[in-house]
Design an enzyme around this catalytic site. Structure first.
Site, mmCIF file in Angstrom:
data_model
loop_
_atom_site.group_PDB
_atom_site.id
_atom_site.type_symbol
_atom_site.label_atom_id
_atom_site.label_comp_id
_atom_site.label_asym_id
_atom_site.label_seq_id
_atom_site.Cartn_x
_atom_site.Cartn_y
_atom_site.Cartn_z
ATOM 1 N N ILE A 1 24.641 30.833 52.047
ATOM 2 C CA ILE A 1 25.371 29.650 51.563
ATOM 3 C C ILE A 1 26.063 30.010 50.249
ATOM 4 O O ILE A 1 25.393 30.232 49.235
ATOM 5 C CB ILE A 1 24.406 28.464 51.334
ATOM 6 C CG1 ILE A 1 23.639 28.136 52.629
ATOM 7 C CG2 ILE A 1 25.183 27.239 50.844
ATOM 8 C CD1 ILE A 1 22.512 27.152 52.437
ATOM 9 N N ARG A 2 27.374 30.098 50.286
ATOM 10 C CA ARG A 2 28.112 30.535 49.092
ATOM 11 C C ARG A 2 27.365 31.677 48.394
ATOM 12 O O ARG A 2 27.086 31.640 47.196
ATOM 13 C CB ARG A 2 28.339 29.358 48.131
ATOM 14 C CG ARG A 2 29.411 28.377 48.660
ATOM 15 C CD ARG A 2 29.559 27.114 47.842
ATOM 16 N NE ARG A 2 29.629 27.365 46.402
ATOM 17 C CZ ARG A 2 30.693 27.828 45.748
ATOM 18 N NH1 ARG A 2 31.799 28.112 46.394
ATOM 19 N NH2 ARG A 2 30.663 27.985 44.445
ATOM 20 N N GLU B 1 13.885 30.219 53.235
ATOM 21 C CA GLU B 1 13.169 28.925 53.260
ATOM 22 C C GLU B 1 13.832 27.936 54.211
ATOM 23 O O GLU B 1 13.232 26.931 54.575
ATOM 24 C CB GLU B 1 13.054 28.352 51.842
ATOM 25 C CG GLU B 1 14.306 27.689 51.270
ATOM 26 C CD GLU B 1 15.377 28.667 50.789
ATOM 27 O OE1 GLU B 1 15.212 29.885 50.967
ATOM 28 O OE2 GLU B 1 16.389 28.196 50.236
ATOM 29 N N GLU C 1 22.488 26.587 41.906
ATOM 30 C CA GLU C 1 23.652 26.976 41.103
ATOM 31 C C GLU C 1 23.137 27.721 39.882
ATOM 32 O O GLU C 1 22.523 27.134 38.998
ATOM 33 C CB GLU C 1 24.436 25.716 40.718
ATOM 34 C CG GLU C 1 25.729 25.987 40.011
ATOM 35 C CD GLU C 1 26.645 26.940 40.766
ATOM 36 O OE1 GLU C 1 26.830 26.781 41.978
ATOM 37 O OE2 GLU C 1 27.158 27.874 40.118
ATOM 38 N N SER C 2 23.386 29.041 39.852
ATOM 39 C CA SER C 2 22.766 29.869 38.811
ATOM 40 C C SER C 2 23.216 29.488 37.404
ATOM 41 O O SER C 2 22.421 29.573 36.454
ATOM 42 C CB SER C 2 23.066 31.347 39.084
ATOM 43 O OG SER C 2 24.461 31.558 39.190
ATOM 44 N N CYS D 1 19.203 33.871 46.480
ATOM 45 C CA CYS D 1 20.570 33.435 46.199
ATOM 46 C C CYS D 1 20.821 33.239 44.694
ATOM 47 O O CYS D 1 20.909 34.217 43.972
ATOM 48 C CB CYS D 1 20.866 32.188 47.026
ATOM 49 S SG CYS D 1 22.594 32.026 47.435
ATOM 50 N N ARG E 1 28.881 37.249 42.565
ATOM 51 C CA ARG E 1 28.668 35.837 42.908
ATOM 52 C C ARG E 1 29.708 35.369 43.929
ATOM 53 O O ARG E 1 30.827 35.867 43.930
ATOM 54 C CB ARG E 1 28.809 34.951 41.662
ATOM 55 C CG ARG E 1 27.732 35.153 40.637
ATOM 56 C CD ARG E 1 27.901 34.163 39.490
ATOM 57 N NE ARG E 1 27.738 32.789 39.948
ATOM 58 C CZ ARG E 1 28.117 31.719 39.255
ATOM 59 N NH1 ARG E 1 28.695 31.862 38.079
ATOM 60 N NH2 ARG E 1 27.924 30.509 39.732
ATOM 61 N N HIS F 1 18.738 32.618 52.449
ATOM 62 C CA HIS F 1 17.780 31.524 52.222
ATOM 63 C C HIS F 1 16.686 31.512 53.283
ATOM 64 O O HIS F 1 16.770 30.724 54.236
ATOM 65 C CB HIS F 1 18.520 30.177 52.279
ATOM 66 C CG HIS F 1 19.341 29.886 51.078
ATOM 67 N ND1 HIS F 1 18.873 29.148 50.015
ATOM 68 C CD2 HIS F 1 20.598 30.240 50.761
ATOM 69 C CE1 HIS F 1 19.810 29.048 49.097
ATOM 70 N NE2 HIS F 1 20.873 29.699 49.520
#
Ligand code: GLN
Length: 193
Positions: free
Chosen positions: A135-136, A173, A50-51, A81, A108, A171
């Protein structure tokens, strides 16, 4: 020489990055407080999460200035992300920017609620198709001069590089069982390739 990669470990999906980087032979250090930034790093990972929370913690913990300085000075960065949001010079739907070291405009939560999370395959740079889990996710709406677009999905830019800053909307990872190509590409940047 073994690459020593600092992974921002305040919040979000950092453990998966550490695992794959170690599997690829890199040394990793978790960056949790200002003192962790005193060592010499060959690269930096800004993970998803969450940035807004990450940006606030960076300031609260006194890590923001030192990290921004190192990124601006050319430290290679893999930003996924939320990490991409931290690097963006402009956010089209948020007034608050963070490091703002990469001339890109990012939206975003750009896929709305229904398409909030999805997985696909697409070309990445010279690679044919790699798995991409969103993801979002944000995407890149505009790139400035000197930014190279590395991947697009449905006409939206989802990966770009500016010097040694590599920003991804997805993502990698989470898809290392299928491909570690993105992390290998990043370690190549760290090694000066
Ligand atoms: N939606 C998050 C944000 O705006 C990013 C999502 C992610 O990192 N998976 O910060």
């Amino acid at each position: 020489m073994t690459a020593k990669i600092g992974v921002l470990a305040l919040q979000g999906a950092f453990i998966e990055h550490i695992q794959v980087l170690q599997d690829l032979g890199a040394e990793t250090v978790e960056l949790r407080q200002a003192a962790d930034l005193q060592q010499e790093l060959t690269g930096l990972v800004l993970p998803g999460g969450e940035s807004t929370v990450q940006g606030k913690l960076l300031h609260d913990l006194g890590m923001y200035d030192a990290l921004r300085e190192q990124i601006a000075a050319g430290l290679p960065v893999l930003a996924t992300c939320a990490g991409m949001i931290l690097l963006a010079e402009r956010l089209s739907n948020d007034d608050k920017v963070h490091f703002a070291t990469m001339p890109i405009t990012v939206r975003r939560n750009a896929y709305g609620r229904q398409l909030g999370s999805f997985r696909t395959h697409a070309a990445f740079g010279s690679l044919d198709a790699i798995p991409m889990t969103f993801i979002r996710a944000p995407y890149i709406e505009q790139v400035g001069e000197g930014v190279q677009v590395l991947a697009e999905v449905d006409g939206k830019i989802v990966a770009a590089q500016y010097g040694k800053q590599l920003a991804l909307a997805f993502h990698p990872e989470l898809d290392v069982a299928e491909s570690t190509a993105v992390h290998e590409y990043f370690l190549g940047i760290c090694e000066g390739n």
